[in-house]
Write a protein that holds these residues in place. Structure first.
Motif, PDB file in Angstrom:
ATOM      1  N   GLN A   1       0.836  -1.196   0.000  1.00 17.97           N
ATOM      2  CA  GLN A   1       0.000   0.000   0.000  1.00 17.97           C
ATOM      3  C   GLN A   1       0.873   1.248   0.000  1.00 17.97           C
ATOM      4  N   ASP A   2       0.644   2.113  -0.970  1.00 16.30           N
ATOM      5  CA  ASP A   2       1.291   3.416  -0.995  1.00 16.30           C
ATOM      6  C   ASP A   2       2.784   3.297  -0.668  1.00 16.30           C
ATOM      7  N   ASN A   3       3.212   3.703   0.539  1.00 15.09           N
ATOM      8  CA  ASN A   3       4.629   3.620   0.913  1.00 15.09           C
ATOM      9  C   ASN A   3       4.888   2.578   1.993  1.00 15.09           C
ATOM     10  N   LYS A   4       4.016   1.583   2.067  1.00 11.35           N
ATOM     11  CA  LYS A   4       4.168   0.556   3.099  1.00 11.35           C
ATOM     12  C   LYS A   4       3.868  -0.824   2.537  1.00 11.35           C
ATOM     13  N   LEU A   5       4.592  -1.808   3.094  1.00  4.14           N
ATOM     14  CA  LEU A   5       4.345  -3.214   2.795  1.00  4.14           C
ATOM     15  C   LEU A   5       4.028  -3.911   4.111  1.00  4.14           C
ATOM     16  N   TYR A   6       2.927  -4.677   4.129  1.00  3.21           N
ATOM     17  CA  TYR A   6       2.531  -5.382   5.339  1.00  3.21           C
ATOM     18  C   TYR A   6       2.696  -6.887   5.128  1.00  3.21           C
ATOM     19  N   LEU A   7       3.339  -7.531   6.101  1.00  2.00           N
ATOM     20  CA  LEU A   7       3.478  -8.987   6.119  1.00  2.00           C
ATOM     21  C   LEU A   7       2.695  -9.512   7.319  1.00  2.00           C
ATOM     22  N   GLU A   8       1.743 -10.413   7.051  1.00  2.00           N
ATOM     23  CA  GLU A   8       0.866 -10.911   8.114  1.00  2.00           C
ATOM     24  C   GLU A   8       1.409 -12.219   8.680  1.00  2.00           C
ATOM     25  N   GLY A   9       1.963 -12.156   9.885  1.00  2.00           N
ATOM     26  CA  GLY A   9       2.451 -13.354  10.552  1.00  2.00           C
ATOM     27  C   GLY A   9       1.373 -14.026  11.378  1.00  2.00           C
ATOM     28  N   ASP A  10       1.760 -15.059  12.087  1.00  2.00           N
ATOM     29  CA  ASP A  10       0.799 -15.812  12.902  1.00  2.00           C
ATOM     30  C   ASP A  10       0.300 -14.995  14.099  1.00  2.00           C
ATOM     31  N   LYS A  11       1.205 -14.237  14.731  1.00  2.00           N
ATOM     32  CA  LYS A  11       0.847 -13.471  15.923  1.00  2.00           C
ATOM     33  C   LYS A  11       1.215 -11.994  15.799  1.00  2.00           C
TER      34      LYS A  11
END
Length: 571
Positions: free
Chosen positions: A504-514
């Protein structure tokens, strides 16, 4: 009711033995033997070879536990017989073919078969020598004599009559080969002149092995090779002290090497897996108890982290029997200690706080089991290695050849290091990096690397990290480049765990388990893409990862790039 570790180990051994008793002993065909020479395939032969060693070791351990049970004794005798009749104790990948595959004319000149002494030939000699030492009175007399003859002609004679490359090696081959031969000699040779010749040479080899460590004791081959190489050093040193009253534990560096284990775990069973190392590992609990008694500073981890499968994937006897013998139920372990550790000589840094950790390395690109990875780092949080190291790939003929860096896990392309002017880092000791600043505090750690010599050409390049040790840690990465002229291209590369992601825009999100990791960047300077890729891991399985590529779109002689990695908490 909770079962204690030793009882769990024994129950598992009994279960495995029951399965082995229902199947026949291992037989390896000529076609399987030839596969490595024909197409580089190691796995077909080694799967059967190691199964044979697992059977041997499992029945040996149960003979140790239940010497009165005839079924285990007979099974052990059959496995020893099979090993004594193997064409070679050496793996095809390690064979010197002029020995095992000598022609008839050469045989006529010497009137004896020739043998390569590699890791596994030496280990086999140690295994069999120790088994007949422990169980000789329970085994068939002829079989005991057969074992002695086979060890002599396959290992002792080749060693005494020649020399081997590993005698002056500064890595695990020295300690495993040398330590195994020395241990076998201590058991079988009864203080004669040949024993003295062997022991003297082995001690010299152990000095070479220790020379491979810097003063900080770090094993740059990876944690698995620390367990393996240092393990066999300790097994031999223990026997040498008992039989000859020579104490290798007093040698410089040994204590520092013994302390390495507690400096390499990120959390629980997750490891700093630079080089050819696995991402997870289990401490050998009996081995650790032994080291703790030698050096009280050795941390004893909780028993829950130790494996109850003490027979490893190669079926090694020496570590397995010592896990049983050296285990001390009175020693109660603790979690890995919170704090940071700089292994300055080896250029490795680790910061660990509860279930969060960060690690980085500099070093050079001619290390044992080298990867082109100067400036590589790892970010871990609550069960996920968000920014990871791929670790070891599947071993193959090409893996240890001039094609080594065509394997993604070994190449710079498979690490979180930039691509400069289209060039990846290359192999060789002339490519190196240095830790030029390290500051360790309760609330944050700061470390700076000079990576100017990690790439060809005229370049000034520093990479700094600030790791904030709060409830939700944050890692800030700043790369500063200074070129003689504007570069043609510059791409930042990050290797991430195979996780759901959102750009997104200027960010990258990585979804971990917790946890969720948010990576922010300067969108006017870099253009990111995320690709899902795969490689074949050490077990030969296809494993996926995310490759985050950030192309620098604003190129000048001086480039400064900043990435913030924020752990946001979550589930």
């Amino acid at each position: 009711m909770k079962t204690d570790w030793r009882s769990s180990v024994i129950a598992q051994l009994e279960k495995e033995a029951e399965q082995f008793l229902q199947t026949s002993t291992v037989s390896i065909s000529f076609d399987t033997y030839r596969k490595f020479m024909r197409n580089g395939d190691r796995q077909s032969y080694e799967a059967l070879y190691f199964l044979q060693r697992k059977r041997l070791t499992t029945f040996g351990l149960l003979q140790f536990l239940y010497p009165e049970r005839q079924a285990y004794t007979e099974a052990l005798e059959n496995e020893i017989w099979q090993v004594c009749n193997e064409f070679t104790w050496c793996l095809p990948a390690h064979l010197d073919r002029q020995f095992e595959e000598q022609d008839y004319k050469t045989y006529q000149q010497t009137n004896q078969l020739q043998y390569t002494v590699d890791l596994f030939a030496a280990e086999t000699a140690f295994t069999l020598a120790e088994m007949i030492h422990f169980f000789g009175e329970h085994l068939d007399d002829f079989l005991v004599e057969k074992v002695k003859i086979e060890i002599d002609r396959r290992v002792f004679i080749p060693f005494l009559d020649g020399s081997f490359h590993w005698e002056k090696a500064t890595h695990n081959w020295a300690s495993v080969c040398g330590g195994s031969i020395g241990a076998a000699a201590l058991y079988l040779m009864n203080g004669d002149r040949k024993q003295s010749l062997i022991i003297d040479r082995v001690i010299q080899t152990m000095n070479y092995y220790l020379a491979g460590f810097e003063e900080d004791g770090a094993c740059t081959e990876g944690y698995g090779y620390w367990q393996y190489g240092f393990g066999y050093f300790v097994y031999f040193a223990d026997l040498l002290k008992r039989y000859r009253n020579i104490d290798l534990f007093e040698y410089p560096k040994v204590k520092a090497v013994a302390l390495f284990q507690q400096k390499v775990f990120l959390a629980d069973n997750t490891v700093v897996n630079f080089s050819d190392a696995a991402p997870t590992a289990a401490p050998m609990i009996g081995f650790t108890h032994y080291l703790h008694k030698k050096f009280s500073e050795v941390h004893v981890p909780t028993e829950s982290l130790a494996t109850t499968s003490i027979v490893d994937h190669c079926g090694r006897w020496a570590p397995a029997i010592r896990e049983l013998c050296w285990y001390d139920p009175k020693l109660k372990g603790r979690n890995w200690p919170t704090g940071s550790c700089l292994m300055e000589d080896s250029s490795i840094f680790l910061s660990r706080i509860e279930q969060h950790a960060f690690a980085v390395k500099a070093g050079h690109n001619h290390e044992p089991h080298n990867h082109n990875d100067i400036g590589q780092f790892i970010l871990y949080s609550r069960g996920n290695v968000f920014l990871r190291d791929l670790g070891s790939g599947q071993y193959h003929k090409d893996y240890f050849s001039d094609k080594r860096y065509q394997f993604i896990c070994n190449s710079a392309e498979g690490h979180s290091v930039p691509v400069v002017n289209g060039f990846y880092q290359q192999e060789g000791a002339r490519f190196y990096g240095e830790i030029i600043h390290a500051e360790q505090n309760n609330n944050y750690d700061e470390i700076e690397l000079d990576l100017s010599r990690a790439y060809p050409g005229q370049l000034q390049f520093t990479r700094s990290f600030q790791y904030y040790k709060t409830e939700h840690p944050k890692l800030v990465i700043i790369d500063n480049f200074l070129f003689n002229e504007s570069p043609s291209s510059l791409v930042e590369s990050f290797i991430a765990e195979d996780l759901p992601f959102d750009l997104q825009d200027n960010k990258l999100y990585l979804e971990g388990d917790k946890e969720t990791l948010e990576i922010s960047y300067e969108k006017d300077i870099v253009l990111p893409t995320v690709k899902r890729k795969s490689f074949r891991n050490h077990q030969g399985e296809i494993e996926c990862y995310l490759h985050i590529l950030c192309e620098v779109v604003s190129l000048n002689k001086q480039v400064s790039l900043r990435f913030e990695c924020n752990l946001l908490g979550g589930k």
